[in-house]
Structures are given as structure tokens and as C-alpha cells.
Design a protein around this motif. Structure first.
Motif, PDB file in Angstrom:
ATOM      1  N   THR A 120       0.370  12.548  -9.729  1.00 30.49           N
ATOM      2  CA  THR A 120      -0.367  13.811  -9.725  1.00 30.49           C
ATOM      3  C   THR A 120       0.486  14.957 -10.289  1.00 30.49           C
ATOM      4  O   THR A 120      -0.046  15.904 -10.837  1.00 30.49           O
ATOM      5  N   PHE A 121       1.808  14.835 -10.145  1.00 25.07           N
ATOM      6  CA  PHE A 121       2.669  15.895 -10.671  1.00 25.07           C
ATOM      7  C   PHE A 121       2.685  15.888 -12.202  1.00 25.07           C
ATOM      8  O   PHE A 121       2.754  16.936 -12.835  1.00 25.07           O
ATOM      9  N   SER A 160       0.831  -1.212   0.000  1.00 27.29           N
ATOM     10  CA  SER A 160       0.000   0.000   0.000  1.00 27.29           C
ATOM     11  C   SER A 160       0.866   1.263   0.000  1.00 27.29           C
ATOM     12  O   SER A 160       0.547   2.243  -0.670  1.00 27.29           O
ATOM     13  N   GLN A 161       1.988   1.225   0.723  1.00 25.75           N
ATOM     14  CA  GLN A 161       2.852   2.416   0.753  1.00 25.75           C
ATOM     15  C   GLN A 161       3.532   2.646  -0.603  1.00 25.75           C
ATOM     16  O   GLN A 161       3.593   3.767  -1.094  1.00 25.75           O
ATOM     17  N   LEU A 215       1.196   6.427  -7.031  1.00 22.09           N
ATOM     18  CA  LEU A 215      -0.036   7.154  -7.383  1.00 22.09           C
ATOM     19  C   LEU A 215       0.125   8.645  -7.055  1.00 22.09           C
ATOM     20  O   LEU A 215      -0.274   9.519  -7.828  1.00 22.09           O
ATOM     21  N   SER A 216       0.742   8.890  -5.915  1.00 25.32           N
ATOM     22  CA  SER A 216       0.957  10.262  -5.472  1.00 25.32           C
ATOM     23  C   SER A 216       1.860  11.020  -6.457  1.00 25.32           C
ATOM     24  O   SER A 216       1.600  12.167  -6.811  1.00 25.32           O
ATOM     25  N   GLY A 241       0.822   3.687  -3.063  1.00 22.57           N
ATOM     26  CA  GLY A 241       0.364   5.044  -2.727  1.00 22.57           C
ATOM     27  C   GLY A 241       1.353   6.092  -3.211  1.00 22.57           C
ATOM     28  O   GLY A 241       0.973   7.138  -3.730  1.00 22.57           O
ATOM     29  N   MET A 242       2.652   5.791  -3.084  1.00 25.31           N
ATOM     30  CA  MET A 242       3.665   6.757  -3.510  1.00 25.31           C
ATOM     31  C   MET A 242       3.674   6.912  -5.025  1.00 25.31           C
ATOM     32  O   MET A 242       3.762   8.031  -5.553  1.00 25.31           O
ATOM     33  N   THR A 249       8.236   3.425   0.856  1.00 27.39           N
ATOM     34  CA  THR A 249       7.648   4.172  -0.257  1.00 27.39           C
ATOM     35  C   THR A 249       8.614   4.292  -1.439  1.00 27.39           C
ATOM     36  O   THR A 249       8.196   4.541  -2.568  1.00 27.39           O
TER      37      THR A 249
END
Lengths: 262, 263
Positions: free
Chosen positions: A39-40, A28-29, A35-36, A32-33, A118
């Protein structure tokens, strides 16, 4: 050299085993990273679609390249050498004593004793970006791999250098965090957006420009002189950092902390 | 009133504590200035290539100054606090206190936020004037709605983060939720005004809470009109109330699942 690689491999295996022990957390970490980070790229996609041209001489594909190198390079550094950012803490709490007694290179032992979960997400994200942007461009992939290795090594060296300042001037936590921010932000935006003074920093004190913007320019147009200058600078910076840490270590005063490393 | 007084004391203690660590505030000043400088440089390059509809360069820089200000002023890192306290069992010490846990954390965060609002507020104004000069569209009529919007943005952010932190009662690791929330707020208002997004995404974003943390106060700052102010503050209020209710529900059901072993 062989001995050091063996230690590195051993640390990597142990860190990975420890991460995989908490599988759900690890996946998940990392996910999540990744995916995060995406966004950039969304930000850039919006910016380029608003303008339809280049921004500071960089096209959308160029931005994908610098992002990919930075993300995977950052991941590489934090997977293998995450403990570099704990040097200040190790010095101030006296935990460094534990490493001094081990029969191997102290710096290597210190920096490779930890990993960041991450970082696996960061590492994979850059590769995914390259697969999307430069699918079959072998030449781009080649410079990407070169950039990733240089960025990973340089980021670690920058982190070690700033945290080693703790040997000389006390707590360098803020400087360490600031240098990491510089190293990331200098790399993920077109270099021409910055003022000349900042650009000088990008190729001297925090030389991440060499790892990201130079491979991109060499991909566009190869230059032997630039390649040689970049290689010499990277080697010089790493040697200086190694010397700086060693010199600082002589000033280190051992505490009375008793710790066990299992 | 007596009930409220104890939370006021918690807030005051937190305010004093935050003021004591002035070094930490100055360190954050450096990061705040760095981020503003980077984005100012980036947008200057973007505006050199062409115009971006709806905002001029000065407005976009002030917009970013405000969105980052809300982020830095938010104070307490409540997500990490919740996560740590639930996972380590430290929450048990808080449950014994004669206060409601959620209200305690909010009062504590508010104390920190007040210090941050005051200190970063001054820095934000100075940076804005130094980097791009005064904001022509700003008038004194904007001050009251702006302050309300900032406070609601900070409160909404606090309760969403607390809600994510409270999921530690139910899942092994909730860091991915936090990362996704963080980046949703980045993209839906913090780095980019909603007006820059494609039409379909603008409509979705305006119906999600994420935009009302950063976008609403920044939008009010750069181009205020009573209609826009009323609409944005109303949405902020609705989402804040929803977040508070969800947090209280999540806490009351989650705390029943809590098992603390020794300590």
C-alpha cells in the motif's frame, strides 16, 4: 566464529520449525504483511503520478530501491534477531538470567532466540519490488544485497543499543520503539525531505542512511571513499553497541526467577 | 436507564485508568509528533515540485493532523484484545458479567477515547499552529459537524476492528485481515485524501467503509460546506450502524462455538 554461526543456524532452524508448525498462521501473516507493505508503494505511485517528476531528487524507481532495501533488511533482522526488541523486557523481568548460564556468546544468544512471522513477508516483499523495478539490472541487485545486509545488521544494532539503555536508566521500552520507528521512517522516504539536524541523526545515532541512501547513491555513482567511510561507520557502530551491551550487563542484578527454556 | 448506568460506570473506570498511565499518553505524544513531522516534511517536498489539485499545503498538513488524530484518539486496541481473549479463553471471565460483552468493550474503549480525544486534541491544535499556522478555511460552523464526524469515525473504526477480532471464533489466525484493514484505511483517506486517487478508485472508495474512518472528519475540517458535511456524516452513520449489526451477529453466532478448556 564457526561456533557462533552454528548457534545462529540452530536458532534459525528451531524458530522456523516453530513458525511452520502453525502453517496457516505463518502463511497468512507473511502474506498479509507483504500486501500491507504494497500500500505504501501505491501511495508513492499516486504521489508521482500527480507530479510526473521527481520528489526531493528521488524518482519512483529510487523510491522502489530504498523501499526494497528497507523491507528485506528489516525482514532479515526480524527473522534472525527479533528478540533484540525484547531486551528491556528480559532485563526488567529477570528473564535474562536464563541466557547468562549458557556456554555461548550472551548477546548473540539473546537476540537470536526469537523470530517474527510477519518478517518473512517483509523479506520477500523487498525482493519482489526489486524484481519489478530492476528486473535485469545486476549492478542494482548487487547494491541491494549490500544494503539489505547493512540495514539488517544496523537495525539490530540500533535496537540492541537503545534497549541496552535499560541497564543504565530503567525501562527503555519507549526509546526502543522510537528508535525502530526512526530507523524505518528515515529509510523509506527521500533523505532530503528532512531538516539538516534530522539528516545528521540519520548518519550518526540512528545511522540507517548508510544502509539505504548510501547504497542508492553508490549505485548511481560509485565512490571508493564513501564506501570505505560507510564500512568503517557500520563496523564502529556495531562494535560500540557490543561494548555498550557488555558494559551494561555488568550492572545487571540477577533476579530470583526460575525459568525453563525448552 | 439503569442498564445504561452500569456502562457509564465502566466508561468512568476506564477513563480514570487511562488517566493514571500518563507516561503512556506522553509516549504516544512523541509518536504522534514524529508522524506529523515526517508527513509534513514529505508533503512540503511534494508541494515544492508542483501543486496538488484541490488542497494547498496548509490544508494538507491540517488534513494529516486530523487523520492521525482520529487514529491516535481511537484508544483501545480492540482487535488485539478480542484476539487474545478468544484465543486464551479469557473471554469466559467477561461472559459471566452482568453486561453485554460488546457493549462492555465499547464502554471501556469510549473511556479511553475520551482521554485521548482531549489530550491529543490539544496537541493536534498546537502542532498545526506551530508547523503551518492557522487553517484559513476553518470557521466556527465546522465545530459541531466535525465533532460528530470524529466520534462516528472512532466508533466505526472500533466496530470494524472488533469484527475482525471476533473472526478469531472462526479462523486460526486473523492478523492478515487486520493488516489489510489497517492499510486500506491508510491508503483510502489517512495518508492521501480521496480526491488524489484516480477517478475509478475514488468512486469505489466512496462506497467503502474504510474512507469514512479518517477521510470524512479530515475533509470536513479542511473544507466544510453543509452539503459535504451532511453527505459524509450520513455515510458514516450508515456504515457505523452496519458495522454494529454485523458485530452483534458475528458475536452471537461466534460465542456459541466457543470452547474453553479448564483455566
Amino acid at each position: 566464529m564457526k561456533k557462533h554461526l552454528k548457534i545462529l543456524k540452530c536458532y534459525f532452524r528451531l524458530n522456523l520449525a516453530s513458525a511452520v508448525e502453525y502453517r496457516a498462521s505463518f502463511i497468512s501473516q507473511a502474506f498479509g504483511m507483504a500486501l500491507s507493505n504494497s500500500t505504501f508503494i501505491f501511495f508513492w505511485w499516486i504521489a508521482f503520478s500527480q507530479l510526473g517528476g521527481n520528489i526531493a531528487d528521488y524518482s519512483f524507481l529510487d523510491v522502489i530501491f530504498i523501499w526494497a532495501v528497507t523491507s528485506t533488511g528489516y525482514g532479515l533482522s526480524k527473522i534472525f534477531f527479533a528478540n533484540a526488541s525484547r531486551i528491556t523486557q528480559l532485563i526488567s523481568t529477570g528473564e535474562l538470567d536464563t541466557y547468562l548460564l549458557q556456554p555461548c556468546n550472551i548477546l548473540l544468544s539473546v537476540i537470536s532466540a526469537g523470530t517474527t512471522l510477519t518478517a518473512y513477508g517483509d523479506f520477500c516483499y523487498g525482493i519482489i519490488l526489486m524484481a519489478i523495478g530492476y528486473t535485469r539490472d545486476i549492478y542494482a541487485w548487487g547494491w541491494f544485497i549490500v544494503g539489505v545486509f547493512i540495514y539488517g545488521i544496523l537495525l539490530t544494532a540500533i535496537t540492541v543499543f537503545t534497549h541496552s539503555l535499560s541497564f543504565y536508566m530503567g525501562d527503555a521500552t519507549v526509546l526502543g520503539a522510537l528508535s525502530t520507528e526512526f530507523a524505518i521512517n528515515f529509510a523509506i522516504y527521500p533523505e532530503k525531505i528532512y531538516a539538516p539536524l534530522i539528516r545528521t541523526l540519520m548518519y550518526s545515532l540512528v545511522p540507517v542512511g548508510i544502509a539505504v541512501h548510501i547504497p542508492l547513491s553508490l549505485y548511481r555513482e560509485f565512490s571508493f571513499e564513501v564506501t570505505l567511510a560507510a564500512v568503517v561507520t557500520v563496523i564502529g557502530y556495531c562494535c560500540f553497541t557490543y561494548w555498550f551491551f557488555g558494559r551494561g550487563l555488568k550492572r545487571y542484578e540477577s533476579g530470583n526467577m526460575i525459568a525453563t527454556r525448552i | 436507564m439503569k442498564q445504561l448506568r452500569k456502562y457509564f460506570v465502566i466508561m468512568r473506570v476506564s477513563f480514570t485508568n487511562t488517566l493514571t498511565y500518563r507516561g503512556a499518553i506522553f509516549a504516544k505524544f512523541i509518536f504522534y509528533t514524529l508522524f506529523i513531522y515526517i508527513f509534513m516534511s514529505l508533503w512540503r517536498a511534494i508541494y515544492q515540485e508542483g501543486s496538488v489539485h484541490g488542497y494547498d499545503y496548509v490544508q494538507i498538513v491540517w488534513y494529516l493532523i486530523m487523520t492521525e488524530f482520529v487514529g491516535f484518539a481511537s484508544g483501545a486496541d480492540i482487535y488485539r484484545t478480542m484476539n487474545e481473549e478468544i484465543k486464551t479463553g479469557a473471554i469466559a471471565y467477561q461472559l459471566n458479567r452482568p453486561t453485554h460483552y460488546v457493549a462492555y468493550q465499547y464502554a471501556n474503549a469510549l473511556g479511553q477515547s475520551i482521554v485521548n480525544i482531549l489530550s491529543f486534541g490539544v496537541l493536534a491544535i498546537v502542532l498545526g499552529y506551530v508547523f503551518v499556522g492557522p487553517l484559513e478555511t476553518f470557521s466556527m460552523h465546522t465545530v459541531v459537524p466535525l465533532i460528530i464526524s470524529i466520534l462516528l469515525g472512532i466508533t466505526l473504526n472500533f466496530f470494524i476492528c472488533m469484527l475482525i477480532g471476533l473472526t478469531a471464533f472462526y479462523v486460526e489466525d486473523n492478523y492478515a485481515f487486520f493488516l489489510i484493514y489497517q492499510k486500506a484505511t491508510f491508503m483510502l483517506g489517512m495518508f492521501l485524501p480521496l480526491e488524489f486517487l484516480p477517478g475509478w478508485l475514488q468512486k469505489i472508495s466512496q462506497n467503502l467503509p474504510f474512507s469514512y474512518v479518517h477521510w470524512a472528519p479530515a475533509r470536513i475540517l479542511v473544507d466544510y460546506s453543509p452539503e459535504i458535511g451532511l453527505r459524509l456524516i450520513s455515510f458514516q452513520l450508515i456504515w457505523t450502524i452496519a458495522a454494529v449489526i454485523l458485530t452483534l451477529l458475528c458475536y452471537s453466532t461466534g460465542v456459541k462455538r466457543l470452547v474453553v478448556n479448564g483455566g
